[in-house]
Write a protein that holds these residues in place. Structure first.
Motif, short mmCIF file in Angstrom:
data_model
loop_
_atom_site.label_atom_id
_atom_site.label_comp_id
_atom_site.label_asym_id
_atom_site.label_seq_id
_atom_site.Cartn_x
_atom_site.Cartn_y
_atom_site.Cartn_z
N ALA A 1 -22.29 36.21 38.63
CA ALA A 1 -22.53 36.07 37.53
C ALA A 1 -21.60 35.77 36.71
O ALA A 1 -20.37 35.82 37.07
N ALA A 2 -21.54 35.23 35.41
CA ALA A 2 -20.65 34.52 34.71
C ALA A 2 -19.83 35.41 34.34
O ALA A 2 -18.40 35.11 34.37
N PHE B 1 -25.20 31.50 35.41
CA PHE B 1 -25.00 30.44 34.47
C PHE B 1 -24.51 29.28 35.22
O PHE B 1 -23.60 29.36 36.22
N GLY B 2 -25.27 28.00 35.21
CA GLY B 2 -24.96 27.02 36.14
C GLY B 2 -23.58 26.51 36.13
O GLY B 2 -22.91 26.53 37.34
N SER C 1 -21.21 29.56 37.48
CA SER C 1 -21.37 30.08 38.84
C SER C 1 -20.98 28.85 39.92
O SER C 1 -20.45 29.23 41.03
N ILE C 2 -21.34 27.49 39.29
CA ILE C 2 -20.65 26.42 40.25
C ILE C 2 -19.34 26.35 40.30
O ILE C 2 -18.79 26.14 41.51
N TRP C 3 -18.60 26.59 39.27
CA TRP C 3 -17.09 26.57 39.46
C TRP C 3 -16.68 27.61 40.14
O TRP C 3 -15.72 27.24 40.82
N ALA C 4 -17.17 28.71 40.12
CA ALA C 4 -16.50 29.81 40.72
C ALA C 4 -16.86 29.61 42.25
O ALA C 4 -15.89 30.00 43.12
N ALA C 5 -17.93 29.10 42.65
CA ALA C 5 -18.22 28.65 44.00
C ALA C 5 -17.13 27.60 44.51
O ALA C 5 -17.01 27.85 45.78
N PRO D 1 -14.45 41.64 34.26
CA PRO D 1 -14.22 40.38 34.65
C PRO D 1 -14.94 39.24 34.38
O PRO D 1 -15.89 39.32 33.75
N GLN D 2 -14.43 37.94 34.65
CA GLN D 2 -15.21 36.75 34.30
C GLN D 2 -14.97 35.94 35.50
O GLN D 2 -14.13 35.76 36.06
N ALA D 3 -16.17 35.30 35.83
CA ALA D 3 -16.29 34.73 37.35
C ALA D 3 -15.31 33.74 37.54
O ALA D 3 -14.42 33.71 38.48
N TRP D 4 -15.28 32.60 36.63
CA TRP D 4 -14.31 31.61 37.02
C TRP D 4 -12.78 31.72 36.85
O TRP D 4 -11.70 31.21 37.21
#
Length: 741
Positions: A286-287, A296-297, A300-304, A644-647
């Protein structure tokens, strides 16, 4: 109207002093003493709804005096307090009070507090302990907007265990607070339950205790909620984290940052429901907590992407989760379009204040769609299984179809004006005043953002490579790959023609955006850092211009990169996108500088980010502020930012990657490493990154003080490995080769 409204209604609540316990999609937030007083963001939450906003502990009608609090990982916190008597001349406490908070995912147990009271007075203690509880069942968007909500009526639940229930007639959401005695004391087993006079919805649990010397009494306050969500909404994960457990050795600050980041990312995990516990689930992160705790597209993509060095599992789950929700038709309210990748997914439609209404499934993002293709290509390079790549390739094809539709007459990918009650801007800087020129004037859509051109270029070239590699000799795929290489060439030429601005010092820099007339938006901004690794910059000179601008006193602070130049009108270090420092944005700049050869600059900026991390207990927040004056010698919190925040958390993995500068091609069995020497990072001894993942292989890398490199876990006969002074071992400790190419 309840006490849960912010002190200043209509303003976003601050979070910088908030204690957060998280196990997505559930979390709890309170002040540092653990009390939930029904103000600001206080509460237990689940699925974007506040289950309780008040859970206030009193002893003889007074709050215990706070002594200390300590987090216990991401999910738990311990609060300690005392009760003192005015009749004791020593001011020594007569009661010790502990409050242990734990947040559980709904399928793993119930969230709540354990309250423990101990008599340390040396004589029998008689006291009244009470807990006051209430809720408004408000959604997170309403709380974020600082809007007041009425309390929900309460009723007592019949049964053996004391319990009360709040029920919302609007959507049948409800919450139950249950009381379970743990260590009963004389007269302190079952509480008396009474409504709070004059406060409908508030209820009090009261115990009359008699404690012998050293005797303890404790009770468990359990919170259970039932909320409504859209069909197919993600659920808590049943399986372990989809990445390799990694660690850094020999670099203490980087080690602390990575350890905290991985714990936070683990707590942010969600998954799509699968048919059985044995079936591999599609997990993503999650973002961010509390405002964006969902899929969140872009985020979530940036974190991956950032986590790829530690495994492709998170990328796999993120890609499949987004592919499952990829646009198939045109919808003006949700901004859905064929091939478009989701921007955000909420449990229900949300009203964000200022007239903004966003649907549960919303697509208004210009960058998530090309980033989807970029992630697929990079995950393939890091070893994503070919069966997954082939299954996702049709979704990449559809995504590239949307990218092509989004390209304007200038051959740039752009976005126009959406509906009046939706998002104005569709890049990662999406606040209403995010795009401004050097004079501080707002620039509204249509807009072509600089970093999005980089993403689109990466997507086009990566998609062409995927088609070529997986075509199996098919002429149609080869022709389509050639068409996208030509499309990428045209995009690159358009970028070169339209984005470059001559600065006052003679140095050129790329504009943050090009407007609908094809004119560049003046004024340096941090977006340019995203271009360094994209391939869209044409030569070394353009890379150097970007590097020099990022490292100038306009953008660089001692702790990261400003989102907007401090020399421009409208700069504000506390502006969300107009002068603050974002952790992920700065980490992307570090990685881009490192991998394009600006190693000293990358090391300097990396050191600054680690200094910032130390100020925030090695949990990098979503964003923070850096005053332009050196008189304030540390970064300041941006109070409403997610933690926390994902990216922001995943930035730790990206910084590890920047240290090693890997170039990975698992299908081609090639690994290149150009690590930053320890001395450039202020180290006087070797460092190691353990737990890199190359497909199914676990790899450890050690960088010696002279920059030579040991790689453990790969077979030199099977892999082509490139590094300076490299020694390769197969995991047994036996060196296979040592060479200096």
């Amino acid at each position: 109207m309840n006490d849960s409204a912010s002190p200043q209604p209509g303003r976003q609540p601050f979070l910088d002093a908030t204690v957060i316990c998280l196990a997505a999609p559930s979390f709890a937030m309170s002040s540092e003493d653990g009390q939930l007083r029904g103000t600001g963001v206080d509460g237990f939450y689940d699925q974007d709804r506040r289950l309780l906003h008040t859970l206030r502990l009193l002893v003889d009608g007074q709050e215990p005096e706070h002594v200390a609090q300590r987090p216990e990982g991401s999910r738990e916190a311990l609060f300690r307090a005392v009760c003192r008597s005015s009749e004791d001349p020593t001011s020594a406490p007569w009661l010790l009070v502990a409050r242990e908070r734990a947040v559980r995912r709904p399928d793993r147990g119930e969230s709540g507090d354990v309250v423990l009271v101990q008599n340390v007075s040396g004589r029998t203690a008689r006291c009244t302990v009470s807990v006051v509880a209430a809720t408004d069942l408000a959604d997170v968007a309403t709380i974020k907007a600082g809007l007041p909500v009425d309390d929900v009526p309460c009723e007592q639940v019949e049964g053996v265990v004391p319990a009360v229930r709040w029920h919302s007639p609007h959507d049948n959401s409800e919450v139950v607070l249950r009381i379970e005695p743990l260590a009963p004391a004389a007269g302190g087993n079952l509480p008396r339950i009474t409504p709070v006079e004059g406060r409908p919805g508030q209820v009090e649990f009261r115990w009359e205790l008699e404690l012998a010397p050293d005797e303890e009494w404790s009770v468990h306050l359990l919170v259970h909620g039932k909320t409504t969500t859209v069909a197919g909404y993600p659920v808590p994960p049943r399986q372990g984290a989809p990445w390799q457990r990694a660690e850094v050795v020999g670099h203490e600050r980087m080690s602390a940052l990575l350890e905290r980041a991985l714990a936070d990312l683990e707590a942010l995990r969600l998954a799509d429901r699968n048919s059985s516990a044995e079936e591999r689930e599609d997990q993503f992160v999650a973002a961010g907590c509390p405002w964006f705790l969902g899929l969140f597209g872009r985020d979530s993509i940036w974190a991956a992407r950032m986590m790829l060095p530690f495994g492709t599992g998170l990328a796999r789950g993120t890609l499949h989760a987004l592919a499952r929700r990829q646009g198939t038709s045109h919808d003006a309210f949700t901004d859905e379009a064929p091939g478009r990748i989701l921007h955000e997914l909420r449990p229900a439609e949300t009203r964000h204040g200022d007239g903004m209404v966003l649907p549960a499934r919303y697509y208004a993002s210009v960058d998530a769609t090309p980033l989807f293709v970029v992630l697929l290509h990079e995950a393939w390079k890091w070893g994503l299984a070919e069966e997954d790549v082939r299954a996702l390739l049709p979704h990449a094809t559809a995504a590239m179809g949307w990218v092509e539709q989004a390209m304007d007459g200038h051959d740039l990918i752009s976005y126009g004006k959406g509906r009046a009650d939706g998002l104005l801007h569709q890049g990662w800087k999406d606040s209403p005043d995010a795009i401004r020129d050097a004079r501080g004037r707002r620039v509204d859509p249509p807009i072509a953002l600089c970093e999005v051109q980089g993403y689109a270029y990466q997507a086009a070239t990566g998609y062409a490579e995927l088609l070529t590699a997986l075509a199996g000799g098919q002429a149609a795929e080869r022709e389509e790959a050639a068409r996208w290489r030509e499309r990428a060439r045209r995009l690159r030429a358009a970028f070169h023609r339209l984005f470059w601005i001559d600065g006052e010092d003679g140095r050129r820099y790329p504009a943050i955006a090009v407007d609908g007339s094809g004119d560049p938006v003046t004024g340096p901004a941090s977006n340019m850092g995203h271009l360094l690794n994209s391939g869209i910059l044409q030569n070394d000179k353009e890379h150097r211009w970007v590097a020099e601008t990022l490292m100038s006193d306009e953008l660089r602070t001692p702790w990261g990169i400003r989102t907007r130049s401090a020399h421009l009108a409208g700069f504000n270090p506390f502006s969300y996108h107009g002068g603050s420092v974002w952790a992920h944005d700065s980490a992307i700049a570090v990685h881009g500088l490192a991998t394009t050869g600006f190693v000293e600059e990358a090391a300097t900026l990396l050191g600054g980010m680690l200094d910032a991390a130390a100020h925030f207990d090695y949990r990098l927040p979503e964003l923070y502020a850096a005053y332009p004056s050196s008189r304030f010698g540390q970064p300041a919190p941006y109070p409403p930012s997610c933690r926390p925040q994902a990216w922001a958390a995943a930035s730790a993995a990206l910084l590890c990657s920047a240290m090693l500068r890997p170039d990975v091609d698992v299908p081609g069995r090639r690994l290149a490493l150009r690590p930053i020497a320890p001395s450039l990072m202020g180290l006087n001894s070797p460092y190691s990154v353990r737990g890199l993942r190359l497909g199914e292989r676990s790899v450890d890398v050690r960088v010696d003080i002279d920059g030579s490199t040991d790689v453990v876990g790969v077979d030199d006969e099977e892999w082509r490995i490139e590094a300076s002074g490299i020694r390769v071992t197969d995991g047994s400790g036996r060196p296979d080769a040592q060479r200096s190419p």
